[in-house]
Design an enzyme around this catalytic site. Structure first.
Site, PDB file in Angstrom:
ATOM      1  N   SER A 123     -21.180 -14.413  -1.362  1.00  0.00           N
ATOM      2  CA  SER A 123     -20.913 -14.164   0.056  1.00  0.00           C
ATOM      3  C   SER A 123     -20.416 -12.738   0.234  1.00  0.00           C
ATOM      4  CB  SER A 123     -19.852 -15.127   0.582  1.00  0.00           C
ATOM      5  OG  SER A 123     -19.372 -14.643   1.832  1.00  0.00           O
ATOM      6  N   HIS A 154     -25.441 -14.662   0.593  1.00  0.00           N
ATOM      7  CA  HIS A 154     -24.869 -15.477   1.673  1.00  0.00           C
ATOM      8  C   HIS A 154     -24.243 -14.551   2.717  1.00  0.00           C
ATOM      9  CE1 HIS A 154     -23.203 -19.278   3.244  1.00  0.00           C
ATOM     10  NE2 HIS A 154     -22.069 -18.629   3.445  1.00  0.00           N
ATOM     11  N   ASP A 172     -22.149 -14.424   6.105  1.00  0.00           N
ATOM     12  CA  ASP A 172     -21.250 -15.201   6.968  1.00  0.00           C
ATOM     13  C   ASP A 172     -21.090 -14.530   8.324  1.00  0.00           C
ATOM     14  OD1 ASP A 172     -20.281 -17.467   5.423  1.00  0.00           O
ATOM     15  OD2 ASP A 172     -19.364 -15.982   4.093  1.00  0.00           O
ATOM     16  N   MET A 186     -19.351 -14.689  11.940  1.00  0.00           N
ATOM     17  CA  MET A 186     -18.199 -15.286  12.642  1.00  0.00           C
ATOM     18  C   MET A 186     -18.023 -14.584  13.981  1.00  0.00           C
ATOM     19  SD  MET A 186     -15.498 -15.358   9.522  1.00  0.00           S
ATOM     20  CE  MET A 186     -15.856 -16.222   8.000  1.00  0.00           C
ATOM     21  N   HIS A 210     -25.185 -18.001   7.415  1.00  0.00           N
ATOM     22  CA  HIS A 210     -24.269 -19.085   7.793  1.00  0.00           C
ATOM     23  C   HIS A 210     -23.627 -18.710   9.125  1.00  0.00           C
ATOM     24  CE1 HIS A 210     -20.292 -21.378   6.626  1.00  0.00           C
ATOM     25  NE2 HIS A 210     -20.901 -21.941   7.644  1.00  0.00           N
ATOM     26  N   MET A 269     -21.218 -19.232  11.882  1.00  0.00           N
ATOM     27  CA  MET A 269     -19.985 -19.894  12.332  1.00  0.00           C
ATOM     28  C   MET A 269     -19.709 -19.387  13.742  1.00  0.00           C
ATOM     29  SD  MET A 269     -17.934 -19.569   8.752  1.00  0.00           S
ATOM     30  CE  MET A 269     -19.032 -18.255   8.207  1.00  0.00           C
ATOM     31  N   MET A 327     -18.619 -27.571   3.696  1.00  0.00           N
ATOM     32  CA  MET A 327     -17.501 -26.614   3.660  1.00  0.00           C
ATOM     33  C   MET A 327     -16.360 -27.211   2.838  1.00  0.00           C
ATOM     34  SD  MET A 327     -18.454 -23.924   5.258  1.00  0.00           S
ATOM     35  CE  MET A 327     -16.901 -23.073   4.943  1.00  0.00           C
ATOM     36  N   GLY A 354     -13.827 -19.726   8.317  1.00  0.00           N
ATOM     37  CA  GLY A 354     -13.176 -18.621   9.024  1.00  0.00           C
ATOM     38  C   GLY A 354     -12.696 -17.504   8.118  1.00  0.00           C
ATOM     39  N   GLY A 403     -12.401 -15.938   3.847  1.00  0.00           N
ATOM     40  CA  GLY A 403     -12.625 -16.039   2.413  1.00  0.00           C
ATOM     41  C   GLY A 403     -11.291 -16.190   1.695  1.00  0.00           C
ATOM     42  N   ASP A 427     -19.475 -24.368  -0.023  1.00  0.00           N
ATOM     43  CA  ASP A 427     -18.977 -23.056   0.406  1.00  0.00           C
ATOM     44  C   ASP A 427     -17.469 -23.126   0.613  1.00  0.00           C
ATOM     45  OD1 ASP A 427     -18.597 -20.571   1.562  1.00  0.00           O
ATOM     46  OD2 ASP A 427     -19.866 -20.957   3.317  1.00  0.00           O
ATOM     47  N   GLY A 428     -16.751 -22.309  -0.159  1.00  0.00           N
ATOM     48  CA  GLY A 428     -15.308 -22.179   0.025  1.00  0.00           C
ATOM     49  C   GLY A 428     -14.535 -22.492  -1.236  1.00  0.00           C
ATOM     50  N   GLY A 429     -13.875 -21.470  -1.773  1.00  0.00           N
ATOM     51  CA  GLY A 429     -13.015 -21.686  -2.934  1.00  0.00           C
ATOM     52  C   GLY A 429     -13.771 -21.949  -4.223  1.00  0.00           C
ATOM     53  N   GLY A 482     -17.490 -16.054  -2.715  1.00  0.00           N
ATOM     54  CA  GLY A 482     -17.144 -14.747  -2.167  1.00  0.00           C
ATOM     55  C   GLY A 482     -16.186 -14.005  -3.069  1.00  0.00           C
TER      56      GLY A 482
HETATM   57  C1  DX5 Z   1     -15.734 -19.148   4.864  1.00  0.00           C
HETATM   58  C2  DX5 Z   1     -17.116 -18.639   4.542  1.00  0.00           C
HETATM   59  C3  DX5 Z   1     -17.350 -18.500   3.091  1.00  0.00           C
HETATM   60  C4  DX5 Z   1     -16.452 -17.529   2.389  1.00  0.00           C
HETATM   61  C5  DX5 Z   1     -16.246 -18.009   0.986  1.00  0.00           C
HETATM   62  O1  DX5 Z   1     -15.647 -19.397   6.238  1.00  0.00           O
HETATM   63  O2  DX5 Z   1     -18.111 -19.474   5.062  1.00  0.00           O
HETATM   64  O3  DX5 Z   1     -18.721 -18.241   2.799  1.00  0.00           O
HETATM   65  O4  DX5 Z   1     -16.940 -16.229   2.359  1.00  0.00           O
HETATM   66  O5  DX5 Z   1     -15.299 -17.209   0.392  1.00  0.00           O
HETATM   67  P1  DX5 Z   1     -14.532 -17.656  -0.923  1.00  0.00           P
HETATM   68  O6  DX5 Z   1     -15.573 -17.875  -1.992  1.00  0.00           O
HETATM   69  O7  DX5 Z   1     -13.640 -16.503  -1.205  1.00  0.00           O
HETATM   70  O8  DX5 Z   1     -13.796 -18.924  -0.611  1.00  0.00           O
HETATM   71 ZN    ZN Z   2     -20.272 -19.219   4.389  1.00  0.00          ZN
END
Ligand code: DX5
Ligand code: ZN
Length: 215
Positions: free
Chosen positions: A6, A29, A31, A33, A62, A64, A133, A138, A140, A171-173, A193
Protein backbone atom coordinates in the site's frame (compact mmCIF):
# COMPACT_ATOMS: atom_id res chain seq x y z
CA UNK A 1 -1.10 -15.50 -4.08
CA UNK A 2 -0.74 -11.75 -4.35
CA UNK A 3 1.21 -9.25 -2.24
CA UNK A 4 -0.04 -5.70 -2.63
CA UNK A 5 2.11 -3.00 -1.00
CA UNK A 6 0.00 0.00 0.00
CA UNK A 7 1.55 3.27 -1.16
CA UNK A 8 -0.29 5.03 1.68
CA UNK A 9 2.82 4.18 3.73
CA UNK A 10 5.23 5.43 1.04
CA UNK A 11 6.93 8.83 0.90
CA UNK A 12 4.55 10.71 -1.45
CA UNK A 13 7.31 13.11 -2.48
CA UNK A 14 9.29 10.12 -3.84
CA UNK A 15 6.40 7.98 -5.04
CA UNK A 16 8.03 6.81 -8.29
CA UNK A 17 11.19 5.69 -6.47
CA UNK A 18 9.15 3.98 -3.76
CA UNK A 19 7.14 1.98 -6.32
CA UNK A 20 10.28 1.03 -8.25
CA UNK A 21 11.73 -0.23 -4.94
CA UNK A 22 9.20 -3.11 -4.76
CA UNK A 23 9.73 -5.10 -7.99
CA UNK A 24 8.52 -8.28 -6.25
CA UNK A 25 5.06 -6.80 -5.60
CA UNK A 26 2.17 -8.41 -7.46
CA UNK A 27 -0.20 -5.45 -7.28
CA UNK A 28 0.15 -1.86 -6.07
CA UNK A 29 -2.56 -1.05 -3.51
CA UNK A 30 -3.88 2.50 -3.87
CA UNK A 31 -5.82 3.79 -0.84
CA UNK A 32 -8.27 6.58 -1.65
CA UNK A 33 -9.68 8.45 1.37
CA UNK A 34 -12.08 11.37 1.15
CA UNK A 35 -12.18 12.79 4.68
CA UNK A 36 -15.88 11.79 4.89
CA UNK A 37 -16.24 8.01 4.71
CA UNK A 38 -13.04 7.92 6.75
CA UNK A 39 -11.57 10.83 8.70
CA UNK A 40 -8.32 10.86 6.75
CA UNK A 41 -7.53 12.27 3.31
CA UNK A 42 -5.03 10.69 0.91
CA UNK A 43 -5.04 11.51 -2.80
CA UNK A 44 -7.27 11.18 -5.83
CA UNK A 45 -7.45 10.23 -9.52
CA UNK A 46 -4.64 12.46 -10.80
CA UNK A 47 -2.00 10.98 -8.50
CA UNK A 48 -3.40 7.51 -9.26
CA UNK A 49 -2.89 8.22 -12.98
CA UNK A 50 0.69 9.33 -12.26
CA UNK A 51 1.31 6.08 -10.36
CA UNK A 52 -0.02 4.13 -13.35
CA UNK A 53 2.59 5.84 -15.56
CA UNK A 54 5.52 4.60 -13.48
CA UNK A 55 4.56 0.93 -13.10
CA UNK A 56 3.25 -1.98 -15.17
CA UNK A 57 1.84 -3.63 -12.05
CA UNK A 58 -1.95 -3.83 -11.67
CA UNK A 59 -3.33 -0.99 -9.56
CA UNK A 60 -5.58 -2.34 -6.81
CA UNK A 61 -7.66 0.73 -5.98
CA UNK A 62 -9.39 0.76 -2.57
CA UNK A 63 -12.03 3.47 -2.40
CA UNK A 64 -12.74 4.56 1.16
CA UNK A 65 -15.09 7.27 -0.04
CA UNK A 66 -18.78 8.23 0.02
CA UNK A 67 -20.71 7.73 -3.24
CA UNK A 68 -18.04 5.64 -4.99
CA UNK A 69 -20.39 5.23 -7.98
CA UNK A 70 -19.76 8.92 -8.82
CA UNK A 71 -15.99 8.41 -8.96
CA UNK A 72 -15.28 5.00 -10.46
CA UNK A 73 -15.00 6.33 -14.03
CA UNK A 74 -12.20 8.66 -12.92
CA UNK A 75 -10.25 5.74 -11.44
CA UNK A 76 -10.87 3.56 -14.49
CA UNK A 77 -9.46 6.38 -16.65
CA UNK A 78 -6.53 6.65 -14.22
CA UNK A 79 -5.64 3.01 -14.97
CA UNK A 80 -7.15 0.95 -12.15
CA UNK A 81 -7.02 -2.81 -12.78
CA UNK A 82 -9.43 -3.42 -9.94
CA UNK A 83 -11.70 -1.18 -7.90
CA UNK A 84 -12.86 -2.10 -4.42
CA UNK A 85 -15.57 0.02 -2.82
CA UNK A 86 -17.18 -0.20 0.61
CA UNK A 87 -20.61 -1.80 0.90
CA UNK A 88 -21.43 0.72 3.64
CA UNK A 89 -21.06 3.55 1.09
CA UNK A 90 -23.47 2.35 -1.64
CA UNK A 91 -27.15 1.48 -2.00
CA UNK A 92 -26.70 -1.17 -4.67
CA UNK A 93 -23.38 -3.01 -4.46
CA UNK A 94 -24.34 -5.55 -7.14
CA UNK A 95 -25.21 -2.85 -9.69
CA UNK A 96 -21.86 -1.14 -9.14
CA UNK A 97 -20.02 -4.47 -9.44
CA UNK A 98 -21.77 -5.19 -12.74
CA UNK A 99 -20.83 -1.75 -14.02
CA UNK A 100 -17.17 -2.24 -13.08
CA UNK A 101 -16.99 -5.60 -14.83
CA UNK A 102 -18.64 -4.13 -17.95
CA UNK A 103 -15.84 -1.55 -17.99
CA UNK A 104 -13.25 -4.34 -17.87
CA UNK A 105 -11.99 -3.81 -14.32
CA UNK A 106 -12.07 -6.25 -11.43
CA UNK A 107 -14.93 -5.58 -9.03
CA UNK A 108 -14.33 -5.71 -5.30
CA UNK A 109 -16.23 -4.92 -2.15
CA UNK A 110 -14.86 -4.25 1.30
CA UNK A 111 -16.40 -4.15 4.75
CA UNK A 112 -15.52 -2.28 7.90
CA UNK A 113 -14.60 -4.56 10.83
CA UNK A 114 -18.06 -4.03 12.36
CA UNK A 115 -19.96 -5.02 9.20
CA UNK A 116 -21.09 -8.66 8.98
CA UNK A 117 -20.22 -10.68 5.87
CA UNK A 118 -23.27 -12.98 5.93
CA UNK A 119 -25.73 -10.66 4.10
CA UNK A 120 -23.27 -10.38 1.19
CA UNK A 121 -22.45 -14.04 0.67
CA UNK A 122 -25.32 -14.49 -1.78
CA UNK A 123 -23.80 -11.86 -4.10
CA UNK A 124 -20.26 -13.23 -4.29
CA UNK A 125 -20.50 -14.33 -7.92
CA UNK A 126 -20.68 -10.66 -8.92
CA UNK A 127 -17.30 -9.93 -7.35
CA UNK A 128 -13.70 -10.70 -8.25
CA UNK A 129 -12.37 -9.60 -4.86
CA UNK A 130 -13.62 -9.32 -1.28
CA UNK A 131 -11.37 -7.09 0.82
CA UNK A 132 -11.62 -7.93 4.51
CA UNK A 133 -10.50 -4.99 6.67
CA UNK A 134 -8.41 -6.13 9.61
CA UNK A 135 -8.19 -2.58 10.98
CA UNK A 136 -10.73 0.26 11.05
CA UNK A 137 -10.21 1.91 7.63
CA UNK A 138 -8.60 5.35 7.58
CA UNK A 139 -5.02 5.02 8.71
CA UNK A 140 -1.95 2.88 8.10
CA UNK A 141 0.15 1.45 10.90
CA UNK A 142 -2.66 0.11 13.11
CA UNK A 143 -2.71 -3.25 14.90
CA UNK A 144 -4.10 -6.34 13.16
CA UNK A 145 -7.55 -7.46 14.40
CA UNK A 146 -7.41 -11.28 14.55
CA UNK A 147 -11.18 -11.55 15.12
CA UNK A 148 -11.67 -10.51 11.46
CA UNK A 149 -10.22 -13.86 10.37
CA UNK A 150 -13.60 -15.41 11.14
CA UNK A 151 -14.91 -13.54 8.07
CA UNK A 152 -12.06 -14.93 6.02
CA UNK A 153 -12.90 -18.49 7.11
CA UNK A 154 -16.58 -17.98 6.30
CA UNK A 155 -15.69 -16.61 2.87
CA UNK A 156 -13.16 -19.37 2.13
CA UNK A 157 -15.75 -22.06 2.84
CA UNK A 158 -18.49 -20.34 0.84
CA UNK A 159 -16.23 -19.65 -2.17
CA UNK A 160 -14.87 -23.20 -2.21
CA UNK A 161 -18.25 -24.88 -1.64
CA UNK A 162 -19.76 -22.93 -4.56
CA UNK A 163 -16.71 -23.26 -6.81
CA UNK A 164 -16.38 -19.47 -7.18
CA UNK A 165 -13.21 -17.62 -8.21
CA UNK A 166 -13.59 -14.59 -5.93
CA UNK A 167 -10.28 -13.68 -4.29
CA UNK A 168 -10.12 -12.99 -0.56
CA UNK A 169 -7.84 -10.03 0.20
CA UNK A 170 -6.94 -8.76 3.66
CA UNK A 171 -5.92 -5.20 4.56
CA UNK A 172 -4.60 -3.71 7.79
CA UNK A 173 -1.81 -4.63 10.16
CA UNK A 174 -0.34 -7.28 7.85
CA UNK A 175 3.31 -8.01 8.70
CA UNK A 176 5.66 -10.96 9.04
CA UNK A 177 4.08 -11.52 12.47
CA UNK A 178 0.45 -11.66 11.24
CA UNK A 179 0.41 -12.81 7.60
CA UNK A 180 0.72 -16.49 8.56
CA UNK A 181 -2.59 -16.39 10.44
CA UNK A 182 -4.27 -14.70 7.49
CA UNK A 183 -2.89 -17.32 5.11
CA UNK A 184 -4.04 -20.16 7.37
CA UNK A 185 -7.55 -18.66 7.42
CA UNK A 186 -7.65 -18.79 3.61
CA UNK A 187 -6.61 -15.42 2.14
CA UNK A 188 -5.42 -15.11 -1.46
CA UNK A 189 -4.11 -11.52 -1.42
CA UNK A 190 -2.42 -9.40 1.21
CA UNK A 191 -2.13 -5.62 1.53
CA UNK A 192 0.83 -4.34 3.52
CA UNK A 193 1.72 -0.70 4.00
CA UNK A 194 4.01 0.04 6.92
CA UNK A 195 5.51 -3.49 6.92
CA UNK A 196 6.81 -2.84 3.38
CA UNK A 197 7.54 0.87 3.07
CA UNK A 198 8.67 1.14 6.69
CA UNK A 199 11.31 -1.56 6.11
CA UNK A 200 14.96 -0.80 5.33
CA UNK A 201 14.65 -3.04 2.27
CA UNK A 202 11.04 -2.85 1.03
CA UNK A 203 11.48 -5.52 -1.64
CA UNK A 204 12.99 -7.97 0.85
CA UNK A 205 9.95 -7.30 3.05
CA UNK A 206 7.62 -8.16 0.14
CA UNK A 207 9.51 -11.39 -0.54
CA UNK A 208 9.47 -12.35 3.15
CA UNK A 209 5.70 -11.80 3.33
CA UNK A 210 5.20 -13.94 0.22
CA UNK A 211 7.33 -16.73 1.66
CA UNK A 212 5.46 -16.80 4.95
CA UNK A 213 2.07 -16.68 3.22
CA UNK A 214 3.09 -19.55 0.95
CA UNK A 215 3.75 -21.56 4.11
C1 DX5 B 1 -6.21 1.43 5.85
C2 DX5 B 1 -5.80 1.13 4.43
C3 DX5 B 1 -4.67 0.19 4.34
C4 DX5 B 1 -3.40 0.66 4.97
C5 DX5 B 1 -2.66 -0.54 5.48
O1 DX5 B 1 -7.37 2.20 5.84
O2 DX5 B 1 -6.87 0.60 3.69
O3 DX5 B 1 -4.46 -0.26 3.00
O4 DX5 B 1 -2.57 1.37 4.11
O5 DX5 B 1 -1.57 -0.09 6.20
P1 DX5 B 1 -0.80 -1.03 7.22
O6 DX5 B 1 -0.29 -2.22 6.44
O7 DX5 B 1 0.28 -0.16 7.74
O8 DX5 B 1 -1.78 -1.46 8.27
ZN1 ZN C 1 -6.47 -0.35 1.65
Amino acid sequence: MFIAPSILAADFARLGDEIRAVPSADWIHVDIMDGHFVPNLSFGPSITADVHKVTDKPLDVHLMIENPQLWVDEYIKAGAAGITFHVEAVDDHVALAKYLREQGVRAGFSLRPGTAIEPYLKDLEHFDIVLVMSVEPGFGGQSFMPDQLEKVRTLRKEIDDRGLHTLIEIDGGISAATIGQAAAAGCDAYVAGSAVFGADDPDAAVRELAEIAAG
